[in-house]
Enzyme design. Structure first.
Site, PDB file in Angstrom:
ATOM      1  CE1 TYR A 142      -3.517  -2.637   0.649  1.00 40.94           C
ATOM      2  CE2 TYR A 142      -4.639  -0.627   1.318  1.00 40.94           C
ATOM      3  CZ  TYR A 142      -4.690  -1.951   0.948  1.00 40.94           C
ATOM      4  OH  TYR A 142      -5.895  -2.583   0.865  1.00 40.94           O
ATOM      5  CE  LYS A 191       1.731 -17.508  -3.291  1.00 42.30           C
ATOM      6  NZ  LYS A 191       0.842 -18.683  -3.384  1.00 42.30           N
ATOM      7  CG  ASP A 224      -2.071 -20.083  -1.884  1.00 40.36           C
ATOM      8  OD1 ASP A 224      -1.473 -20.071  -0.790  1.00 40.36           O
ATOM      9  OD2 ASP A 224      -1.642 -20.687  -2.887  1.00 40.36           O
ATOM     10  CG  ASP A 248      -8.086  -4.789   1.795  1.00 38.43           C
ATOM     11  OD1 ASP A 248      -9.003  -4.299   2.476  1.00 38.43           O
ATOM     12  OD2 ASP A 248      -8.076  -4.779   0.550  1.00 38.43           O
ATOM     13  CG  ASP A 252     -13.615  -7.221   2.584  1.00 35.58           C
ATOM     14  OD1 ASP A 252     -13.260  -6.487   3.523  1.00 35.58           O
ATOM     15  OD2 ASP A 252     -14.190  -6.796   1.556  1.00 35.58           O
TER      16      ASP A 252
HETATM   17  C1  IPM Z   1     -10.371  -1.391   4.301  1.00 37.37           C
HETATM   18  C2  IPM Z   1     -10.665  -0.758   2.967  1.00 37.37           C
HETATM   19  C3  IPM Z   1      -9.555   0.225   2.629  1.00 37.37           C
HETATM   20  C4  IPM Z   1      -8.260  -0.560   2.541  1.00 37.37           C
HETATM   21  C5  IPM Z   1      -9.786   1.059   1.356  1.00 37.37           C
HETATM   22  C6  IPM Z   1     -11.082   1.811   1.406  1.00 37.37           C
HETATM   23  C7  IPM Z   1      -8.641   1.987   1.085  1.00 37.37           C
HETATM   24  O1  IPM Z   1     -10.846  -1.727   2.002  1.00 37.37           O
HETATM   25  O2  IPM Z   1     -10.230  -0.644   5.291  1.00 37.37           O
HETATM   26  O3  IPM Z   1     -10.284  -2.616   4.365  1.00 37.37           O
HETATM   27  O4  IPM Z   1      -7.946  -1.152   1.500  1.00 37.37           O
HETATM   28  O5  IPM Z   1      -7.535  -0.584   3.531  1.00 37.37           O
HETATM   29 MG    MG Z   2     -10.893  -3.699   2.761  1.00 40.58          MG
END
Ligand code: IPM
Ligand code: MG
Length: 360
Positions: A142, A191, A224, A248, A252
């Site tokens: 990032y 990885k 993975d 990240d 999710d």
């Molecule tokens: C998160 C989001 C952010 C990230 C985006 C909105 C920049 O997806 O906080 O997980 O990638 O960190």
């Molecule tokens: Mg995110």
């Protein structure tokens, strides 16, 4: 009795709606426990671009740094997608994380029994799942060097993952300490079979485990495989520590174990002022309709109390109130189940506030 200044950044999309419920939950805790919270609002993301031309005005950075903790909604939306990269709402969020030195992002994924049927994964696989994802937040791909150069078919886009020993050590320390307070299991995800930055990551984590945390059971997984294991057998995990980008993605995924991304809170700590945000993002498709689930933000308030203000009993009160609304059969649309009552954002906030006054 204590006085706390809380900065609030509503942001875009559903940010304002869910933040409003987080603030009300915090006020209810204040009333019950005798704390005074002063709220100061600042701009970031698309709202800041519209008002000032930049996604993170200096006044917001200064204001947040002068407060005890930051409650953050969400940023971004289609309106700002065409902005140049460095002026996108997301650039403001990344800058804020960096400015605050919030290198450790804690994303707990707790499966409530009441929501076992809300997930697309089988209840018998999920029951009892309680994972803490510790994501490195201010380094890695990032923030590494990169850009777009060249012409025509030879134009190249470059991002680079960079991790130093010091960066790996400080995030690993947060994860080892978290594991010590939980079930004493840490899985480091990388990885290392492909990336040299991951090789260094693994080397450093192994050395720390041996030297400083022999009581924590340490394992390693390629990302993975981890993505697969999370849905195959999520209960095998206690604490996961990983890089910015892997965290990240995996957080999710972990959110879907809980039934909805609308349930997942996060805390970003490590700097002088903690940064607390739900992980769900701005959901522009449902913004302004009172459909958003405020429980991720209210759960985030619990983390703000725990990690930001060191008020553990108050944090537990909020978590109990959340559990109680679920027990009472109250749901937002994203976690709806047969026989339950569906509420909008404000009404769900009301339900939590009511229970915050009474839960023991
Ligand atoms: C998160 C989001 C952010 C990230 C985006 C909105 C920049 O997806 O906080 O997980 O990638 O960190
Ligand atoms: Mg995110």
């Amino acid at each position: 009795m204590a006085n706390f200044t809380i900065s609030v950044i509503h942001g875009d999309g559903i940010g304002p709606e869910v933040c409003a419920e987080g603030v009300r939950a915090l006020q209810a805790v204040g009333q019950r426990c005798g704390h005074a919270f002063t709220f100061k609002e600042y701009l970031a993301g698309g709202a800041a671009i519209d008002a000032t031309g930049v996604p993170l005005p200096d006044a917001s950075i200064k204001g947040v740094k002068d407060s005890h903790a930051l409650l953050f909604g969400a940023i971004g939306g289609p309106k700002w997608e065409a902005m140049p990269h460095h002026l996108k709402p997301e650039a403001g969020l990344l800058k804020l994380r960096k400015e605050l030195g919030a290198f450790a992002n804690l994303r707990p994924a707790l499966v409530y029994d009441e929501l076992l049927d809300a997930s697309s994964i089988k209840p018998e696989v999920l029951k009892g799942t309680d994972i803490m994802v510790v994501r490195e937040l201010t380094g890695g791909i990032y923030f590494g060097p990169g850009g777009i150069t060249g012409d025509g078919a030879h134009r190249v886009g470059i991002n680079t993952e960079v991790y130093s020993v010091a960066e790996i050590e400080r995030i690993a320390r947060v994860a080892f300490e978290a594991a010590r307070l939980r079930r004493k299991k840490l899985c480091s995800v990388d990885k290392a079979n492909v990336l040299v930055s991951s090789q260094l990551w693994r080397e450093v984590v192994i050395a720390m485990g041996k030297a400083q945390y022999p009581d924590v059971q340490l394992s390693h997984m390629y990302v993975d495989n981890c993505a697969m294991q999370l849905i195959r057998d999520p209960r095998q995990f206690d604490v996961i520590v990983t890089t910015n980008i892997f965290g990240d993605i995996l957080s999710d995924e972990a959110s879907q174990l809980t039934g909805s991304i609308g349930m997942l809170a996060s805390a970003s700590v490590g700097g002088p002022v903690g940064f607390f945000e739900p992980i769900h993002g701005s959901a522009p498709d449902i913004a302004g309709q009172q459909k958003a689930n405020p429980l991720a933000t209210i759960g985030t308030v619990a983390l703000l109390l725990r990690y930001g203000l060191k008020l553990e009993a108050e944090a537990q009160l909020v978590e109990k109130a959340i559990r109680q609304v679920l027990k009472d059969g109250l749901r937002t649309g994203d976690i709806k189940q047969p026989g339950c009552t569906i509420l909008g954002t404000r009404a769900m906030g009301d339900a939590v506030v009511e229970r915050l006054r009474t839960v023991a």
